[in-house]
Enzyme design. Structure first.
Site, short mmCIF file in Angstrom:
data_model
loop_
_atom_site.label_atom_id
_atom_site.label_comp_id
_atom_site.label_asym_id
_atom_site.label_seq_id
_atom_site.Cartn_x
_atom_site.Cartn_y
_atom_site.Cartn_z
CD GLN A 6 -2.96 -0.61 2.44
OE1 GLN A 6 -2.74 0.25 3.28
NE2 GLN A 6 -3.84 -1.57 2.60
N PRO B 271 4.47 8.49 0.73
CG PRO B 271 3.15 9.81 -0.67
CD PRO B 271 3.88 9.83 0.65
CB SER B 272 7.87 6.83 -3.28
OG SER B 272 6.93 7.39 -4.18
NE ARG B 273 6.69 0.32 1.05
CZ ARG B 273 5.35 0.33 0.89
NH1 ARG B 273 4.67 1.46 0.95
NH2 ARG B 273 4.70 -0.79 0.69
CG LEU B 274 11.01 8.42 -0.64
CD1 LEU B 274 11.12 9.53 -1.70
CD2 LEU B 274 12.41 7.92 -0.28
#
Ligand SMILES: Cc1cc2nc3c(=O)[nH]c(=O)nc-3n(C[C@H](O)[C@H](O)[C@H](O)COP(=O)(O)O)c2cc1C
Length: 215
Positions: free
Chosen positions: A10, A190-193
């Protein structure tokens, strides 16, 4: 395994953390996050994963419920002779992990655990439902038992014994307070950041140092 676990993912986009959001003292921010988790009706908002270390140096975890946050310390209750209790008697270093998936947040606390006073444990024990007080008296928490019947028999006998009386707290059951030395706030992005802020307590200058960590 039939389900492809690698496809379960997710994006996290519910919030963000800026350095300007971070107070000098992390405890009011922790309280704010806990209140927000309660208000958002997350599942078991006060549940916390407790990590301890055995005398052999092996780690283990289990969930408990946070029962108080006072004087900057985190308080939970358990059996002092349980596995976690015997670990803490040998090594008071402890970790507490709060995970609020619904808010895409986690907080990791590391610190030192010590027993709360007998008076504080007594006061909390008396607020527990009757059956939970009886359960605490008869359960040799973390020890092997033959079957469920064994514990049910003990429960019924103990419940009959205390009927109409104030159930006494057993001396092997009580609270631990955790003095935090390290508190990390994590907000999914978002984007695992993800945003991560770490507070480390410096006893030397009696204050918290703040750093942003890479996701
Ligand atoms: C949501 C949840 C809350 C729990 N709360 C407590 C608690 O407050 N105190 C406790 O001793 N055990 C609690 N337990 C049970 C513990 O996870 C654990 O089984 C027990 O404390 C024995 O752990 P140990 O053998 O590692 O010492 C809870 C479990 C769950 C799933």
């Amino acid at each position: 395994m039939k389900i492809n676990l690698a496809n379960i993912r997710q994006e996290y986009a519910k919030g963000g953390l800026k350095v300007s959001d971070m107070p000098d003292n992390p405890l009011p921010l922790f309280e704010k996050w806990l209140n927000e988790a309660i208000e958002a009706q997350t599942a078991e908002p006060t549940a916390v994963l407790v990590g301890t270390v055995s005398p052999e140096g092996t780690p283990s975890t289990r969930t408990v419920l946070l029962k108080a946050l006072r004087e900057g310390k985190f308080v939970f209750y358990t059996n002092y002779e349980s596995r976690k209790g015997t670990h803490l008697a040998n090594n008071p270093h402890i970790s507490l992990s709060f995970v609020w998936h619904e808010l895409e947040r986690q907080v990791h606390v590391e610190g030192i655990a010590s027993k709360v006073s007998a008076q504080e444990s007594d006061a909390y024990f008396q607020t527990r439902p009757y059956k939970s007080r009886i359960g605490a008296r008869i359960s040799p928490q973390s020890r092997p038992i033959a079957n469920r019947m064994e514990i049910m028999r003990k429960f019924v006998a103990e419940a009959a014994r205390w009927l109409g009386k104030e159930v006494e707290r057993p001396s092997n059951w009580g609270g631990y307070e955790v003095e935090p030395l390290r508190i990390e706030f994590w907000q999914g992005r978002p984007s695992r950041l993800h945003d991560r802020f770490l507070y480390t307590f410096s006893a030397q200058d009696n204050s918290w140092k703040l750093e942003r960590l890479a996701p």
